[in-house]
Design a protein around this motif. Sequence first.
Motif, PDB file in Angstrom:
ATOM      1  N   GLY A 137      56.625  38.237  75.417  1.00 16.83           N
ATOM      2  CA  GLY A 137      56.211  39.618  75.576  1.00 16.83           C
ATOM      3  C   GLY A 137      55.087  39.946  74.603  1.00 16.83           C
ATOM      4  O   GLY A 137      54.075  39.267  74.536  1.00 16.83           O
ATOM      5  N   ALA A 138      55.342  41.026  73.811  1.00 15.68           N
ATOM      6  CA  ALA A 138      54.325  41.477  72.867  1.00 15.68           C
ATOM      7  C   ALA A 138      54.395  40.743  71.546  1.00 15.68           C
ATOM      8  O   ALA A 138      53.533  40.911  70.675  1.00 15.68           O
ATOM      9  CB  ALA A 138      54.454  42.984  72.633  1.00 15.68           C
ATOM     10  N   VAL A 139      55.398  39.886  71.397  1.00 16.31           N
ATOM     11  CA  VAL A 139      55.574  39.156  70.146  1.00 16.31           C
ATOM     12  C   VAL A 139      54.977  37.762  70.306  1.00 16.31           C
ATOM     13  O   VAL A 139      55.290  37.049  71.274  1.00 16.31           O
ATOM     14  CB  VAL A 139      57.054  39.066  69.751  1.00 16.31           C
ATOM     15  CG1 VAL A 139      57.224  38.290  68.448  1.00 16.31           C
ATOM     16  CG2 VAL A 139      57.664  40.448  69.649  1.00 16.31           C
TER      17      VAL A 139
ATOM     18  N   ILE B 279      63.053  40.660  68.570  1.00 13.49           N
ATOM     19  CA  ILE B 279      62.507  39.427  69.137  1.00 13.49           C
ATOM     20  C   ILE B 279      61.689  38.689  68.076  1.00 13.49           C
ATOM     21  O   ILE B 279      60.835  39.292  67.402  1.00 13.49           O
ATOM     22  CB  ILE B 279      61.617  39.718  70.355  1.00 13.49           C
ATOM     23  CG1 ILE B 279      62.424  40.441  71.447  1.00 13.49           C
ATOM     24  CG2 ILE B 279      60.975  38.417  70.901  1.00 13.49           C
ATOM     25  CD1 ILE B 279      63.540  39.624  72.015  1.00 13.49           C
ATOM     26  N   THR B 280      61.958  37.383  67.967  1.00 15.26           N
ATOM     27  CA  THR B 280      61.147  36.544  67.072  1.00 15.26           C
ATOM     28  C   THR B 280      60.613  35.344  67.846  1.00 15.26           C
ATOM     29  O   THR B 280      61.235  34.854  68.795  1.00 15.26           O
ATOM     30  CB  THR B 280      61.954  36.040  65.877  1.00 15.26           C
ATOM     31  OG1 THR B 280      63.045  35.230  66.348  1.00 15.26           O
ATOM     32  CG2 THR B 280      62.486  37.202  65.048  1.00 15.26           C
ATOM     33  N   VAL B 281      59.462  34.878  67.447  1.00 14.44           N
ATOM     34  CA  VAL B 281      58.825  33.688  68.033  1.00 14.44           C
ATOM     35  C   VAL B 281      58.406  32.764  66.905  1.00 14.44           C
ATOM     36  O   VAL B 281      57.898  33.233  65.872  1.00 14.44           O
ATOM     37  CB  VAL B 281      57.579  34.057  68.869  1.00 14.44           C
ATOM     38  CG1 VAL B 281      56.815  32.806  69.282  1.00 14.44           C
ATOM     39  CG2 VAL B 281      57.981  34.867  70.091  1.00 14.44           C
ATOM     40  N   SER B 282      58.629  31.461  67.114  1.00 14.76           N
ATOM     41  CA  SER B 282      58.199  30.488  66.100  1.00 14.76           C
ATOM     42  C   SER B 282      57.421  29.352  66.761  1.00 14.76           C
ATOM     43  O   SER B 282      57.676  28.994  67.916  1.00 14.76           O
ATOM     44  CB  SER B 282      59.395  29.935  65.331  1.00 14.76           C
ATOM     45  OG  SER B 282      60.251  29.211  66.187  1.00 14.76           O
TER      46      SER B 282
ATOM     47  N   ASP C   1      65.271  35.010  72.031  1.00 14.20           N
ATOM     48  CA  ASP C   1      65.778  35.731  73.198  1.00 14.20           C
ATOM     49  C   ASP C   1      64.817  35.499  74.369  1.00 14.20           C
ATOM     50  O   ASP C   1      63.652  35.897  74.318  1.00 14.20           O
ATOM     51  CB  ASP C   1      65.885  37.227  72.893  1.00 14.20           C
ATOM     52  CG  ASP C   1      66.560  37.987  74.034  1.00 14.20           C
ATOM     53  OD1 ASP C   1      67.195  37.337  74.892  1.00 14.20           O
ATOM     54  OD2 ASP C   1      66.425  39.214  74.051  1.00 14.20           O
ATOM     55  N   GLY C   2      65.287  34.827  75.410  1.00 14.44           N
ATOM     56  CA  GLY C   2      64.433  34.590  76.553  1.00 14.44           C
ATOM     57  C   GLY C   2      63.585  33.328  76.401  1.00 14.44           C
ATOM     58  O   GLY C   2      64.026  32.323  75.824  1.00 14.44           O
ATOM     59  N   ALA C   3      62.368  33.365  76.901  1.00 14.09           N
ATOM     60  CA  ALA C   3      61.483  32.195  76.899  1.00 14.09           C
ATOM     61  C   ALA C   3      60.106  32.597  76.392  1.00 14.09           C
ATOM     62  O   ALA C   3      59.740  33.787  76.384  1.00 14.09           O
ATOM     63  CB  ALA C   3      61.368  31.618  78.307  1.00 14.09           C
TER      64      ALA C   3
END
Length: 449
Positions: free
Chosen positions: A87-89, A7-10, A37-39
Amino acid sequence: MPQETVITVSTSDFSITIDENPTNGQVIGIVQGSTNDGAVAFSITEQTPEGAFSIDAASGELKVADETLFDFETNPTITGIVNVANGAVSENASVVITLNDLVEETVYEGDLILRSQQEVNDFGANNYMAIIGNLYIGDPEEGTTTDIYDLTPLQSLRSINGDLSISNNPSLISTVGLNIQNLNGALVIFSNETLEMLEGLNDLTSVHDLVLSFNAGLLDLSGLNQLTSIEDRLILISCPLISNLDWLSNLTSFGGDLTIINCNSLTNIDGLSNLTTANGEYNYFRITHNSSLLNLNGIENLNTEIYHLEITMNSSLTSIEGLQNKRVTTTLSIIENPFLENLHGLESTTNISNELNIQNNNSLINIQGLRNLETAETLQIFNNEKLPNLVGLNNLEICRNLDIRGNNELADFCDLQNLFINGSNNSYIAIYNAYNPTKQDIIDGNCSL
């Protein structure tokens, strides 16, 4: 086995510049955030000052939460940290909101009297832009004076919801420093002995009353040249240096109360030539003691009824023809105008419910301007030295009180036959004229020498 997704978040930092003093709920902008992945979910982890803005957890939309904190003088910049998480990211985005400093209208509530230069200075230091009430510059009490000489401290003032009175300031030479753009009440300039010119009023297009009185040095009134409407009274009293009314050339309507008294340099009122409308129910015209006034031509385009008309003691007046199209209804006085030769201009007047007084006009040689007069409760024709006859009164049908006396050359009363034979008259006096016929003499045809 399938490979596990990482999972990555930007996100990216958010900055914006907005005007101060927004409203609660106003949208500021959107913090960008995405994931593979996801929201993602948005949350505020810190902000300064606390509670200034809110964020929508799903969309990242920022809104004003406490409008009182968006004040440039206290918080020129509002900052915060927004966490964008799956999530945790998670990743953090900084928020910087810069406020524009707007010029805020400061308002003084209530009436204000400035009785000294120090009070002018002190009030001006507050930079008020509006007054909800009346402003008196100088003590309004008659007979008092102030030391006010400079109005520049009032330069921030733009709007007055009531009257503006500048009175009893013997040291005031100019109104430089005023910048009044809106005046909902009267403009009164009274008893400022050295005042020479009006400035800072050029944006005014309408006032309730315009009163200029007892300003011995007032000469330049071009500062009022944008006026198009005076809702009620136009009053000029004892303005000895005003030679014309050209500064009122844009005026098209007024309330119907016109007073011009003791303006001894005034030669004409041509500046009122665009005046077409008088809105008053009872219109009063008083034009008296103006020693240089030659005629009334400036009001020829005004079509109205005049409740009370007084043209007296204008020592150079030769013509009243500017009164054409104006019907006098209640009281009419033409008194002591020594060079007035006739009454042309009164042809629209048919009924005078109170008194008509033609007196001491020593050059008057005919009154044919009254030829449409049908009724007059009281008619007095006194001491008009050169008046030879009453030609012009042949349509008079009702005159309760008729008093004709002291007209040295008056010898022809024949135009009164219609009144005495077919009309109604209760009282008739004729004495001290060249001929003084009785009512029966006139009925019998012995009406002239």
